[in-house]
Every structure is written in C-alpha cells, then in structure tokens.
Design an enzyme around this catalytic site. Structure first.
Site, mmCIF file in Angstrom:
data_model
loop_
_atom_site.group_PDB
_atom_site.id
_atom_site.type_symbol
_atom_site.label_atom_id
_atom_site.label_comp_id
_atom_site.label_asym_id
_atom_site.label_seq_id
_atom_site.Cartn_x
_atom_site.Cartn_y
_atom_site.Cartn_z
ATOM 1 C CE1 TYR A 199 -4.478 -2.134 4.891
ATOM 2 C CE2 TYR A 199 -3.423 -0.007 4.605
ATOM 3 C CZ TYR A 199 -3.995 -1.141 4.061
ATOM 4 O OH TYR A 199 -4.068 -1.281 2.707
ATOM 5 C CB SER A 241 -0.889 0.008 1.249
ATOM 6 O OG SER A 241 -1.541 1.258 1.417
#
Length: 214
Positions: free
Chosen positions: A71, A59
């Site tokens: 995350y 990401s």
C-alpha cells in the site's frame, strides 16, 4: 472541461514486510499504481485536447511509510507519477493534482478484513520466523492497529470529495490537498521530520519482536 479522478485502491495485505510474498505486493501495485497509470495514459490525448484535469488519490502513507506491504509503496508511486505528469503536461494546459487523505472509515480501513489478512499471513510463516517474533507479537500488533484506527478514522468522506471538487473546478487548483485532521496535524508535519525521529516514534508505538527486542 474534462477531468479524470483516479480513486480505485486496495490496502490488503498490510503488516510486517517479512510476512509478505511477492504476489502480495503485485496485487496491490496492480490496482493502486499501475491501474491509475494505465487509465491516465489511455485518456491523456483527450485530456490534452480539452486542457483538462487529472486528480490522483494518494494518501498520507505516500509521505510516510508506516507499515509494510504494497500500500505505502503504491502511494509513493502515485506521488512520483503525479509530479512527473504535472510537469510534463504543464505546457499543454493539463493540471494535475494529488489528494492525500488521512485515515477515513472505508473498506480500506475495515478492521475485520485487515485482521483476517494479517492472521492468514502469520499462519503461513515458517516456524523459525514466527519464533523470532514471539507468540505475543500478533495479538499486540492487532491491538495497536485497532486502537490507532479507532482514534484516527474519520467518517466524513466529504472532506475528501471537497478536495477533489476543488481540484476539478477551481481556476487555480493546488498541486496537493491534505484531507482530514490527521493529515494536516499529524502526518504532514511528521513527513518533514528527520527519519530517525519518525522511526523512533513508530518503534515506540508498535510491539517489539521477541528476538528484535533484545
């Protein structure tokens, strides 16, 4: 040719680090980081024999940690794992690529889910901790989150799958792929800036806690 694409991922809970407990981190890391590593290790003998490909979905938040929770940490882990795996497998003919998508409209960016999770963590905070942020903080944080996701989220997931396809099929796949306009024009350039500038930019965007704003 055999190829492995590690794409499973969860985001919740994300938010201020102090609002999390250790299980919140374990849950996300178990899927996003350890899950990808475990699957890769299981299939690596086959991939070596086939001189295959590994494509790991990271990401833009594996380059800039823009929020707390597991995350961003899990995506930094995928970046490091992919880099070491690519170097280890180089002489066996196994090519390893990382896809770093920007913000896309998926279950990971579902606002209802993100907001419900954040409210839940706000409600379980100790009174003194909540007081340090102030009652204004949560509504403002949710408002900023809603605005950013509405501006950044792209609905065209083909931008991500095209990167995966190239990594699997091209004769000379790239080590890294940036998918999405925000990845290319915002997050990737920002990742090369001094940390102090990124810190300042995020501080200007996000709300200030009641006590932290003094």
């Amino acid at each position: 040719m055999f190829g492995l694409v590690n794409n499973a991922g969860i985001a919740n809970p994300i938010g201020p680090t102090e609002w999390m407990d250790i299980e919140d981190f374990r849950r996300v890391l178990a899927v996003n980081a350890l899950g990808a590593i475990e699957v890769t290790l299981q299939l690596l003998p086959l991939l070596k024999r086939a001189r295959g490909r590994v494509v790991n979905t990271s990401s833009v938040l594996g380059r800039i940690s823009a929020n707390g929770g597991g995350y961003c940490i899990s995506k930094y882990c995928i970046e490091a794992f992919s880099d070491s795996l690519r170097r280890d497998m180089r002489h066996f003919g196994v090519k390893v690529s990382i896809v770093e998508p920007g913000f896309f409209k998926t279950n990971v960016t579902d606002l209802d889910s993100l907001e419900a999770s954040l409210r839940q963590r706000w409600e379980r905070l100790e009174p003194a901790t909540r007081s340090s942020y102030g009652e204004h903080f949560l509504p403002q944080y949710l408002r900023v989150q809603r605005l950013l996701l509405s501006l950044l989220c792209d609905r065209d997931l083909a931008k991500v799958t095209r990167c995966m396809e190239h990594a699997l099929r091209a004769q000379h796949p790239r080590s890294r792929y940036s998918a999405g306009w925000d990845a290319k024009l915002l997050w990737l350039p920002a990742s090369y800036l001094p940390s102090a500038l990124v810190d300042l930019a995020l501080a200007l965007i996000l709300p200030k806690p009641a006590l932290g704003g003094r």
